[in-house]
Design an enzyme around this catalytic site. Structure first.
Site, PDB file in Angstrom:
ATOM      1  CG  PHE A 127      -1.949   1.292   0.727  1.00 18.28           C
ATOM      2  CD1 PHE A 127      -2.962   1.241  -0.274  1.00 18.28           C
ATOM      3  CD2 PHE A 127      -2.324   1.625   1.857  1.00 18.28           C
ATOM      4  CE1 PHE A 127      -4.182   1.699   0.458  1.00 18.28           C
ATOM      5  CE2 PHE A 127      -3.325   3.139   2.273  1.00 18.28           C
ATOM      6  CZ  PHE A 127      -4.131   2.966   1.321  1.00 18.28           C
ATOM      7  CG  ASP A 198      -0.414  -1.929   6.488  1.00 18.19           C
ATOM      8  OD1 ASP A 198      -1.763  -1.913   7.282  1.00 18.19           O
ATOM      9  OD2 ASP A 198      -0.478  -1.127   5.878  1.00 18.19           O
ATOM     10  CE1 TYR A 223      -9.516   3.122   6.764  1.00 23.06           C
ATOM     11  CE2 TYR A 223      -8.647   4.089   8.901  1.00 23.06           C
ATOM     12  CZ  TYR A 223      -8.995   3.577   7.637  1.00 23.06           C
ATOM     13  OH  TYR A 223      -8.074   3.684   6.713  1.00 23.06           O
ATOM     14  CE  LYS A 224      -8.669  -0.741   4.636  1.00 17.44           C
ATOM     15  NZ  LYS A 224      -8.409   0.600   5.409  1.00 17.44           N
ATOM     16  NE  ARG A 371     -11.066  -3.108  -2.073  1.00 13.58           N
ATOM     17  CZ  ARG A 371     -10.344  -2.115  -1.455  1.00 13.58           C
ATOM     18  NH1 ARG A 371      -8.895  -2.301  -1.002  1.00 13.58           N
ATOM     19  NH2 ARG A 371     -10.590  -1.165  -0.901  1.00 13.58           N
TER      20      ARG A 371
END
Length: 412
Positions: A127, A198, A223-224, A371
């Protein structure tokens, strides 16, 4: 899609041991939400917990709530609730800052533990924030540091005695490929380097065992799949062997052993609490604390089994109904798959937008990936069947080529 497929899916939902968990979420019944891998939905408990923090604690208790409502200890208490989801123990996790800042702290702390080494390895497909952080740290580390971004399959060949640390994301944000946490960590340790993980796309979706893998540092956002809300605090895990040894590179008063003694020199608080820098966001932590209620009593093996069943069904249905039209980039092998499925298509952005117009929410990742996240706590088997039916209708009707989708929105 024939009625038999929906009937079979409904039967699987009725037998699902996690079915009632969906009731914890404030989700419209007619919405198929497959973007929990980007932003989890609001829980009823989060709304109540934030309301209490606003109205009773802040509104009535005012400054006294730092003591009476336990605000000072909230980063530790929330961290302890996250710990079982990542294979950590009490006092090993703290909720703080945002993921970018937490990763910077972990990387700098790890570099300080390997002062004789000068190389940092990461995945070329990592990322972008992770890579930005590594590049920035390399220029500010106080000694020459070389960052090498390599294809993940080539990392092992470059593990030599110059490598200080390796930083990888456990589940790839684009493809959903899941790496071998324990196997990679063992390779890194065999070379004398440290491992920083991560867990942004893992925590709350797949079982993670940091202690079993013998990792060194790990961080993740909430928050996912943890549904903590937009901009929710991140978390940091520091292996017990490094607590009290690794130093917070950004020390602040609330990470001090005696913050209200106002001492001129920094003395770290015991354990991972020493990595706290600034005043925690109480309202954000309250929302996260409420969201974690949805995981109370959840068996992570059951969670994983449902995740795989949902993604297996999505892959099989797309294979069957849209042969050759979408390129699956997510691994089919269970051991290499997270909790999302991604397909490549030249018009992926338009496909995602056309699905959203139909009430099916996924997202797009440049340059050509559609996705879809299968969060096991609230996604149903019937949602998968209906999602694929809508996807077929979009492609057969050419809805994805609508002129409205020629210009990408700011957030995709």
């Amino acid at each position: 899609m024939d009625d038999r497929a929906r009937t079979d899916a409904r039967a699987r939902d009725e037998a699902d041991p996690l079915a009632r968990r969906r009731d914890a979420f404030d989700l419209p019944e007619d919405l198929i939400y497959l973007d929990g891998n980007s932003l989890g939905p609001l829980t009823h408990a989060s709304r109540a917990r934030v309301g209490a923090a606003l109205n009773a604690q802040w509104g009535r208790g005012l400054v006294g709530s730092w003591n009476t409502a336990g605000w000072m200890d909230l980063p530790d208490r929330v961290g302890d609730r996250i710990a079982p989801l990542i294979g950590a123990g009490p006092g090993q996790v703290v909720a703080l800052d945002t993921l970018t800042l937490v990763l910077a702290k972990a990387v700098l702390a790890a570099l300080d533990l390997r002062p004789e080494r000068s190389t940092v390895l990461t995945d070329v497909a990592n990322f972008h924030t992770d890579r930005y952080i590594l590049d920035a740290v390399a220029t500010r580390a106080g000694r020459p540091i070389r960052v090498r971004a390599l294809p993940r399959e080539d990392l092992a060949a470059h593990l030599d005695d110059t490598v200080a640390l390796v930083m990888l994301t456990h589940v790839d944000f684009r493809t959903g490929e899941m790496l071998d946490l324990a196997g990679v960590t063992a390779q890194v340790h065999a070379a004398g380097a440290l491992m920083v993980w991560d867990l942004a796309h893992s925590t709350g979706a797949v079982p993670v065992d940091l202690r079993g893998a013998d990792a060194d540092f790990a961080a993740g956002c909430t928050y996912k799949y943890l549904n903590g809300g937009p901009g929710a605090p991140a978390f940091l895990w520091v292996a017990p062997r490094w607590q009290g040894v690794a130093a917070n590179p950004l020390p602040g008063w609330l990470g001090h052993a005696r913050p209200f003694a106002f001492e001129p020199a920094f003395t770290a608080a015991p354990g991972v609490r020493g990595f706290v820098t600034s005043t925690p966001s109480i309202l954000a932590l309250a929302a996260l604390d409420g969201a974690l209620d949805a995981f109370d009593g959840v068996d992570l093996a059951v969670l994983r089994a449902k995740s795989l069943a949902l993604s297996d069904e999505a892959i099989a249905l797309v294979d069957e109904r849209l042969p050759g039209q979408l390129d699956l980039v997510t691994p089919r092998e269970h051991a290499r798959r997270g909790s999302q499925v991604s397909w490549r298509h030249p018009d992926a952005y338009g496909i995602v937008q056309a699905l959203i117009a139909r009430g099916v929410v996924g997202d797009f990742r440049a340059p050509d990936i559609a996705r879809f996240g299968f969060a096991p706590l609230f996604v149903r088997h019937v949602d998968v069947v209906d999602f694929v039916a809508h996807l077929v209708a979009v492609l057969e009707g050419g809805e994805h080529r609508d002129a409205r989708y020629a210009l990408h929105q700011a957030v995709t």
